[in-house]
Design a protein around this motif. Structure first.
Motif, PDB file in Angstrom:
ATOM      1  N   PRO A 374       0.661  -1.037   0.144  1.00  0.00           N
ATOM      2  CA  PRO A 374       0.149   0.240  -0.172  1.00  0.00           C
ATOM      3  C   PRO A 374       0.949   1.835  -0.186  1.00  0.00           C
ATOM      4  N   ILE A 375       1.720   1.510   0.286  1.00  0.00           N
ATOM      5  CA  ILE A 375       2.930   2.777   1.146  1.00  0.00           C
ATOM      6  C   ILE A 375       3.685   2.362  -0.396  1.00  0.00           C
ATOM      7  N   VAL A 376       3.790   1.960  -1.287  1.00  0.00           N
ATOM      8  CA  VAL A 376       4.434   2.189  -2.303  1.00  0.00           C
ATOM      9  C   VAL A 376       3.579   2.227  -3.649  1.00  0.00           C
ATOM     10  N   GLU A 377       2.015   2.192  -3.428  1.00  0.00           N
ATOM     11  CA  GLU A 377       1.127   2.280  -4.380  1.00  0.00           C
ATOM     12  C   GLU A 377       0.486   3.844  -3.918  1.00  0.00           C
ATOM     13  N   HIS A 378       0.817   4.140  -2.722  1.00  0.00           N
ATOM     14  CA  HIS A 378       0.668   5.684  -2.728  1.00  0.00           C
ATOM     15  C   HIS A 378       1.679   6.514  -3.121  1.00  0.00           C
ATOM     16  N   ASN A 379       2.394   5.697  -2.940  1.00  0.00           N
ATOM     17  CA  ASN A 379       3.975   7.174  -3.642  1.00  0.00           C
ATOM     18  C   ASN A 379       4.858   6.186  -4.613  1.00  0.00           C
ATOM     19  N   MET A 380       4.271   6.648  -6.137  1.00  0.00           N
ATOM     20  CA  MET A 380       4.579   5.427  -6.688  1.00  0.00           C
ATOM     21  C   MET A 380       6.049   6.002  -7.649  1.00  0.00           C
ATOM     22  N   ILE A 381       6.696   7.444  -7.460  1.00  0.00           N
ATOM     23  CA  ILE A 381       7.668   7.346  -8.117  1.00  0.00           C
ATOM     24  C   ILE A 381       8.452   7.461  -7.171  1.00  0.00           C
ATOM     25  N   GLU A 382       8.597   7.288  -5.703  1.00  0.00           N
ATOM     26  CA  GLU A 382       9.988   7.043  -5.169  1.00  0.00           C
ATOM     27  C   GLU A 382       9.845   5.836  -5.018  1.00  0.00           C
ATOM     28  N   GLY A 383       8.732   4.449  -5.223  1.00  0.00           N
ATOM     29  CA  GLY A 383       9.007   3.410  -5.719  1.00  0.00           C
ATOM     30  C   GLY A 383       9.812   2.963  -6.484  1.00  0.00           C
ATOM     31  N   ILE A 384       9.020   3.737  -7.660  1.00  0.00           N
ATOM     32  CA  ILE A 384      10.116   3.616  -8.807  1.00  0.00           C
ATOM     33  C   ILE A 384      11.584   3.725  -8.909  1.00  0.00           C
ATOM     34  N   ARG A 385      11.424   4.729  -7.698  1.00  0.00           N
ATOM     35  CA  ARG A 385      12.803   5.108  -8.199  1.00  0.00           C
ATOM     36  C   ARG A 385      13.586   4.191  -7.280  1.00  0.00           C
ATOM     37  N   ASN A 386      13.808   3.388  -6.005  1.00  0.00           N
ATOM     38  CA  ASN A 386      14.618   2.908  -5.748  1.00  0.00           C
ATOM     39  C   ASN A 386      14.690   1.573  -5.940  1.00  0.00           C
ATOM     40  N   ASN A 387      13.634   0.798  -6.444  1.00  0.00           N
ATOM     41  CA  ASN A 387      13.245  -0.685  -6.819  1.00  0.00           C
ATOM     42  C   ASN A 387      13.640  -0.657  -8.219  1.00  0.00           C
ATOM     43  N   VAL A 388      14.006  -0.420  -9.418  1.00  0.00           N
ATOM     44  CA  VAL A 388      14.475  -0.333 -10.774  1.00  0.00           C
ATOM     45  C   VAL A 388      15.121   0.717 -10.505  1.00  0.00           C
ATOM     46  N   PHE A 389      15.355   2.056 -10.313  1.00  0.00           N
ATOM     47  CA  PHE A 389      16.628   2.454 -10.643  1.00  0.00           C
ATOM     48  C   PHE A 389      17.963   2.369  -9.533  1.00  0.00           C
ATOM     49  N   GLY A 390      17.735   2.147  -8.499  1.00  0.00           N
ATOM     50  CA  GLY A 390      17.912   1.913  -7.813  1.00  0.00           C
ATOM     51  C   GLY A 390      19.336   0.341  -7.810  1.00  0.00           C
ATOM     52  N   THR A 391      18.295  -0.513  -8.374  1.00  0.00           N
ATOM     53  CA  THR A 391      18.574  -1.427  -8.575  1.00  0.00           C
ATOM     54  C   THR A 391      20.230  -1.695 -10.690  1.00  0.00           C
ATOM     55  N   LEU A 392      19.143  -1.024 -11.111  1.00  0.00           N
ATOM     56  CA  LEU A 392      19.605  -0.202 -11.930  1.00  0.00           C
ATOM     57  C   LEU A 392      21.348   0.503 -11.575  1.00  0.00           C
ATOM     58  N   PHE A 393      21.329   1.059 -11.153  1.00  0.00           N
ATOM     59  CA  PHE A 393      22.455   2.365 -10.619  1.00  0.00           C
ATOM     60  C   PHE A 393      23.755   0.882  -9.902  1.00  0.00           C
ATOM     61  N   THR A 394      22.924   0.254  -8.843  1.00  0.00           N
ATOM     62  CA  THR A 394      23.630  -1.015  -8.171  1.00  0.00           C
ATOM     63  C   THR A 394      24.524  -2.043  -9.264  1.00  0.00           C
ATOM     64  N   ALA A 395      23.938  -2.599 -10.104  1.00  0.00           N
ATOM     65  CA  ALA A 395      24.165  -3.258 -11.003  1.00  0.00           C
ATOM     66  C   ALA A 395      25.461  -2.551 -12.382  1.00  0.00           C
ATOM     67  N   GLN A 396      24.761  -1.605 -12.470  1.00  0.00           N
ATOM     68  CA  GLN A 396      25.979  -0.409 -13.222  1.00  0.00           C
ATOM     69  C   GLN A 396      27.162  -0.712 -12.572  1.00  0.00           C
ATOM     70  N   ALA A 397      27.557   0.036 -11.159  1.00  0.00           N
ATOM     71  CA  ALA A 397      28.040   0.017  -9.853  1.00  0.00           C
ATOM     72  C   ALA A 397      29.297  -1.464 -10.112  1.00  0.00           C
ATOM     73  N   ALA A 398      27.969  -2.397 -10.502  1.00  0.00           N
ATOM     74  CA  ALA A 398      28.979  -3.529  -9.655  1.00  0.00           C
ATOM     75  C   ALA A 398      29.411  -3.992 -11.225  1.00  0.00           C
ATOM     76  N   ILE A 399      29.427  -3.427 -12.512  1.00  0.00           N
ATOM     77  CA  ILE A 399      29.675  -3.822 -14.067  1.00  0.00           C
ATOM     78  C   ILE A 399      30.940  -3.263 -13.173  1.00  0.00           C
ATOM     79  N   LYS A 400      30.819  -2.375 -13.195  1.00  0.00           N
ATOM     80  CA  LYS A 400      32.356  -1.152 -13.315  1.00  0.00           C
ATOM     81  C   LYS A 400      33.084  -1.444 -12.546  1.00  0.00           C
TER      82      LYS A 400
END
Length: 634
Positions: A374-400
């Motif tokens: 429910p909290i992510v449903e009410h805070n969609m942008i922060e959910g996407i930022r953390n769960n999607v882009f947080g994973t993307l940035f951590t993965a790209q950092a891991a590759i580098k």
């Protein structure tokens, strides 16, 4: 009259020991004199130097034997009947010393005197100890609520003894289904068959039933718990003797039944080669290290001999707690493992990359995510930022940074998601699958599992708290079901799946049979000694209320996408072939998502999730706080 004796127990140990020895000397002297007087039939007897020498030898030998047997180290009020055996043994040796010394010194001691002395000495030396023990047993029992102990085995016996010495509960009887134990007396308590519960309940009015059985299978324990759940008494559990012996628990740590007892779930012993493959002699990083899953991963990892554990966490307090716990383990076990506590967000790519590079990280377990539906449903942008882009940035950092293994902790809610949280986790999986297609430096794997009992979002602690407060217990829907797993089991399977994964694989864990939440709530009510209040039982204690499904919540969860599901070398881990995007396609999706987050274009953001192969099928209108504040204020 007893006040001087009682006040003596608050004196120093040396004072109490001196008083005890003084009494024993007087008691032995009186017993010796009385034994001779009874033998010759005179109240006054002449004592020569030979008799006095014999007396002194007997007294010294008796006190020495008492000290050797530890009777002056024992606390009188904690003495039990077996200790009297030591007194009898010491007195018999004392009588033997009397006979030998009498013969040696040619003293006037008849052959029957040692036998008379033995009886008198046992009475004079043993009686005060028994009386003191009985007084304190009665004194400490006063005000202690009665309890029954289910289980007359080793755990039950040790528990009964510990409770008798403590001040919390007073055990009154054992209950056991083993016919060979029924009728036995253990520490003064009789063992009864379980059919006698109603009789015992009426006679003693116990406040709790303490479950002290640990040497049975999960299935047998589940059947036992199911039987006990119908008894009108609260059930508590105690640790096993093994846990107590290893220092993992204290025997008197009486607590609510373990959540595993509510599931009856048999855990699989982890395969150590898989547990150590990506950890042993390597630097390991855990994002979200202070969360329920992240912290358990840390506990599992530290016992597999890594060189370094990097704890990456946004919440300062959670980071402090897990660092303190791991440092205690390192000191206690004298491990040569470096613990690094790093504050930061997974959305800060430079920060994440710098830490990975500085500590030469080889394996990452990415547990950092927003998980509350429910909290992510009410805070969609922060959910996407953390769960999607947080994973993307951590993965790209891991590759580098040249990280070898990257394991994403995913969820069953990523399967045909009906909420933003699930859709964002599925999008995170797609990101890693695309990166896996684009490079070979880092091995990306994803592991999905359902609800973990005891985690921050688990219903079990919520239900327990609601029951303690008198209810009502809130269940969203009468037919809602969930898969459940224990946190340690989930963490072990995540580590093992990461060890066997090929680049881009999605793993799903065997969660066993789904559990109906309503049944779980009813069982908890009964096991905590209360009854359900309903139309059939209006005098019940706890009402169960249905609150309706929350935004984005499903009646049931799924674990797989696609039809191509295959097993792996581990019986509890499976893998599935699913739709994915190329990195070129994913880059466009991510650019559009990023633009929507910057401009707060929530409708477009939702449309992207709908058109990307996430399987997202929303079950409610947009609930974001910034999209329609008036709607969420209702």
């Amino acid at each position: 009259m007893l006040q001087p004796i009682i006040s003596l127990f608050s004196a120093k140990r040396t004072t109490k020991r001196a008083v005890t020895i003084a009494y024993d000397i007087l008691a032995i002297t009186f017993a010796l004199y009385a034994a001779i007087a009874l033998r010759i039939g005179k109240l006054t007897i002449p004592l020569s130097q030979d008799e006095i020498a014999s007396f002194l030898v007997t007294i010294i030998v008796t006190i020495a034997i008492f000290a050797k047997l530890g009777l002056y180290r024992a606390v009188l009020r904690y003495m039990i009947v077996p200790a009297l055996g030591h007194i009898v043994l010491a007195v018999v040796a004392s009588a033997l010393a009397l006979a030998i010394s009498g013969f040696y010194f040619h003293s006037y001691i008849h052959r029957s005197v040692p036998a008379i002395y033995t009886g008198l000495a046992v009475i004079l030396l043993g009686s005060p100890r028994i009386l003191i023990r009985m007084y304190f047993d009665r004194h400490y029992r006063r005000g202690k609520p009665n309890v029954l102990i289910y289980g007359g085995g080793a755990t039950g016996r040790e528990l009964a003894y510990a409770l008798k010495q403590g001040s919390e509960y007073h055990p009154v009887a054992f209950i056991d289904d083993d016919k060979h134990k029924v009728g036995n007396i253990i520490y003064g308590l009789r063992v009864y068959d379980s059919t006698k519960f109603e009789q015992l309940n009426g006679l003693y009015q116990p406040v709790k039933l303490l479950l002290a059985i640990n040497n049975i299978s999960k299935g047998e324990r589940l059947r036992l718990v199911d039987k006990l759940s119908h008894w009108p008494i609260g059930i508590k559990s105690v640790p096993s003797v093994e846990d107590v012996a290893l220092g993992r628990a204290n025997l008197t740590e009486i607590k609510d039944l373990d959540i595993a007892d509510l599931l009856g779930r048999d855990t699989v012993i982890p395969q150590e080669n898989l547990m150590r493959n990506a950890i042993e002699n390597k630097s390991v990083m855990i994002t979200g290290a202070g969360g329920s899953i992240g912290s358990e991963l840390c506990r599992q990892i530290i016992s597999r001999n890594p060189t370094t554990i990097v704890l990456f966490e946004l919440n300062e307090y959670n980071l402090y707690n897990i660092e303190k716990e791991l440092l205690q383990i390192v000191r206690f076990k004298n491990l040569k493992i470096r613990i690094i506590a790093a504050l930061g967000s997974v959305q800060n790519k430079n920060r994440v990359e710098s830490i990975m590079t500085s500590y030469k990280v080889s394996t990452i377990y990415h547990a950092a995510a927003y998980k509350h539906v429910p909290i992510v449903e009410h805070n969609m942008i922060e959910g996407i930022r953390n769960n999607v882009f947080g994973t993307l940035f951590t993965a790209q950092a891991a590759i580098k940074a040249g990280v070898e293994n990257f394991v994403l902790i995913s969820t069953d809610k990523a399967v045909r998601p009906t909420n933003i949280m699930g859709a964002s986790k599925r999008m995170a999986e797609l990101v890693l699958q695309s990166l896996a297609e684009d490079q070979t430096k880092t091995n990306f794997t994803m592991v999905r599992f359902g609800n973990v009992l005891g985690s921050s979002g688990s219903v079990v602690p919520l239900f327990r708290e609601q029951i303690k407060q008198g209810g009502p217990v809130t269940v969203t829907h009468p037919d809602i079901i969930r898969y459940f797993m224990l946190i340690p089991e989930a963490a072990q399977l995540v580590i093992q799946a990461g060890s066997i994964g090929n680049n881009g694989q999605v793993f799903v864990l065997d969660m066993g049979e789904p559990v109906k939440i309503l049944d779980l709530a009813k069982r908890m009510v009964h096991l905590m000694g209360m009854s359900e209040k309903c139309s059939e039982n209006t005098e019940g204690d706890i009402e169960i209320k249905f609150t309706g499904l929350r935004p984005g919540e499903k009646l049931y969860e799924e674990l797989l996408i696609g039809e191509n599901v295959t097993g792996t070398e581990h019986p509890k881990i499976m893998t599935a072939i699913e739709d994915k995007l190329s990195w070129a396609e994913m880059e466009i999706v991510l650019q559009n998502l990023d633009h929507c987050c910057h401009t707060f274009d929530i409708e477009s953001l939702r449309n992207i999730l709908l058109t990307t192969p996430t399987g997202y099928i929303p079950q409610c209108e947009i609930k974001d706080l910034l999209y329609n504040p008036a709607l969420n204020a209702q």
